[in-house]
Write a protein that holds these residues in place. Structure first.
Motif, PDB file in Angstrom:
ATOM      1  N   VAL A   1      24.771  43.243  35.761  1.00 16.24           N
ATOM      2  CA  VAL A   1      24.721  42.048  34.914  1.00 16.24           C
ATOM      3  C   VAL A   1      25.157  40.826  35.716  1.00 16.24           C
ATOM      4  N   ALA A   2      24.440  39.737  35.514  1.00 17.77           N
ATOM      5  CA  ALA A   2      24.845  38.426  36.015  1.00 17.77           C
ATOM      6  C   ALA A   2      25.061  37.510  34.815  1.00 17.77           C
TER       7      ALA A   2
ATOM      8  N   SER B   1      24.289  23.515  30.382  1.00 16.10           N
ATOM      9  CA  SER B   1      24.366  22.414  29.411  1.00 16.10           C
ATOM     10  C   SER B   1      23.664  21.238  30.083  1.00 16.10           C
ATOM     11  N   THR B   2      24.428  20.272  30.586  1.00 14.91           N
ATOM     12  CA  THR B   2      23.792  19.195  31.334  1.00 14.91           C
ATOM     13  C   THR B   2      23.230  19.708  32.662  1.00 14.91           C
ATOM     14  N   ALA B   3      23.904  20.711  33.236  1.00 12.22           N
ATOM     15  CA  ALA B   3      23.456  21.327  34.491  1.00 12.22           C
ATOM     16  C   ALA B   3      23.747  22.827  34.406  1.00 12.22           C
ATOM     17  N   PRO B   4      22.968  23.633  35.119  1.00 11.16           N
ATOM     18  CA  PRO B   4      23.234  25.080  35.102  1.00 11.16           C
ATOM     19  C   PRO B   4      24.430  25.414  35.987  1.00 11.16           C
ATOM     20  N   MET B   5      25.079  26.542  35.692  1.00 10.37           N
ATOM     21  CA  MET B   5      26.259  26.939  36.449  1.00 10.37           C
ATOM     22  C   MET B   5      26.291  28.462  36.549  1.00 10.37           C
ATOM     23  N   LEU B   6      26.402  28.968  37.773  1.00  9.62           N
ATOM     24  CA  LEU B   6      26.564  30.410  37.983  1.00  9.62           C
ATOM     25  C   LEU B   6      28.010  30.779  37.691  1.00  9.62           C
ATOM     26  N   VAL B   7      28.209  31.748  36.817  1.00  5.08           N
ATOM     27  CA  VAL B   7      29.546  32.216  36.480  1.00  5.08           C
ATOM     28  C   VAL B   7      29.865  33.518  37.217  1.00  5.08           C
TER      29      VAL B   7
ATOM     30  N   LEU C   1      17.706  28.961  37.233  1.00  6.05           N
ATOM     31  CA  LEU C   1      18.841  29.653  37.835  1.00  6.05           C
ATOM     32  C   LEU C   1      18.809  31.138  37.487  1.00  6.05           C
ATOM     33  N   ALA C   2      18.485  31.461  36.235  1.00  9.19           N
ATOM     34  CA  ALA C   2      18.454  32.859  35.817  1.00  9.19           C
ATOM     35  C   ALA C   2      17.435  33.669  36.622  1.00  9.19           C
TER      36      ALA C   2
END
Length: 347
Positions: A131-132, A137-143, A176-177
């Motif tokens: 899992v990733a 929101s305003t910009a994507p972010m890798l968690v 990003l996904a």
């Protein structure tokens, strides 16, 4: 032995010290001037060899313990039922309100809190998944990148608890996904689960990039739409005469665009936490495919085991030392009727 490692391998140079018991014995020397004068005693010879071996092992085990011996981390290929999944979670400010479009209270949780809780349960039920986790929101972010460490996945989901920003850039979030699938993700077990309570206009260039990504990385795409009370839904159409555009009906047109990618695609419209739970359970059932994944077994320290073995060998040697008796401590034999008899102790 590629599976074993040492923190201080130079201490292995001390291993020749394990030969010291061959040079001497901690037991008392025999009063017999020559072994040729003593009768052959196989049991004594076996005990002597055993004690010598125990001494050698005790020294060797102590050396291995001092080196910081450990089992290296290993990667083991497993087979199970699951998928490589990217959880793409909307973190716009509207997600911090309830389904009834109110501020959350003790009796009513926000959409983001419900999503985190149910997605954590989803990941926990699927131990064979990789899992990733990403947010937008305003910009994507890798968690969290693609991983089979589910404790890290749960921590990544829980970390998305800060107030969101105003905008929803779903296009760049999807880009990003798509990029998070690695070489270990087979095409038959790739899925994106997007959780959002709204949509936005996707730039033409981003649309082209998503079409290209969908051709290069085929996935199964799920959109879990958390519909706020009074908001337009995915399937709402404008009345006759009203404009039907992405600006006025963004959810409807995002659904149309996702269908146009030519991927296996499902949209779920949920109006409550119970409906979100039902949708996630259905996704869970749909993503039950045989998959191969690599499990990392972490390093395991072995120094304590070597110290325990050394202690056991030393305890046996100590017991042998305490049980030792000198031959001249025994009562001298007496001659009776032409035969030697052991002397009885005086009463």
């Amino acid at each position: 032995m590629t599976w074993i490692g040492f923190d201080h391998p130079w201490l292995l140079l001390l291993l020749p010290l394990a030969l010291l018991p061959l040079a001497g014995s901690p037991l008392r020397a025999s009063a017999t001037p020559s072994e040729a004068l003593a009768p052959r005693d196989p049991l004594s010879s076996a005990i002597s060899a055993t004690l010598t071996t125990l001494g050698m092992l005790a020294i060797a085990f102590l050396v291995f313990g001092l080196t910081g011996a450990h089992r290296r981390d290993q990667q083991v290929e497993r087979r199970g039922v699951g998928a490589n999944i990217v959880l793409l979670i909307d973190r716009s400010s509207s997600m911090d309100s309830t389904f009834a479009n109110r501020s959350p209270t003790g009796a009513e949780e926000s959409k983001s809190a419900a999503a985190r809780r149910l997605l954590t349960d989803f990941a926990t039920r699927r131990p064979a998944d990789r899992v990733a986790v990403a947010a937008f929101s305003t910009a994507p972010m890798l968690v969290s990148p693609m991983t089979d460490r589910h404790d890290a996945v749960r921590a990544a989901i829980a970390a998305i608890d800060r107030p969101g920003l105003a905008h929803t850039d779903v296009g760049r979030g999807l880009s990003l996904a798509f990029s998070l699938f690695d070489d270990e993700s087979t095409e038959t077990s790739r899925a994106i689960v997007m959780v959002s309570d709204g949509a936005a206009v996707i730039d033409r260039r981003v649309q082209d990039a998503l079409r290209d990504a969908s051709r290069r990385n085929p996935v199964r795409l799920y959109w879990l739409f958390l519909r706020t009370q009074g908001a337009r839904g995915i399937y709402d159409k404008p009345p006759p005469g009203d404009p039907d555009s992405p600006q006025t009906y963004p959810e409807r047109h995002l659904d149309i665009f996702l269908k146009s990618l030519g991927l296996p695609y499902r949209a779920f419209e949920a109006n409550s936490a119970q409906e979100v739970s039902a949708a996630i359970k259905e996704i869970d059932q749909l993503e039950q495919r045989p998959t191969t994944y690599v499990e990392t077994i972490p390093r395991q320290d072995l120094d304590w085991a070597f110290y325990a073995l050394a202690a056991g060998a030393l305890l046996l040697l100590l017991g042998a030392k305490l049980a030792e008796r000198r031959l001249d401590d025994a009562p001298a034999p007496v001659r009776r009727g032409g035969a030697l008899q052991p002397r009885r102790a005086a009463s």
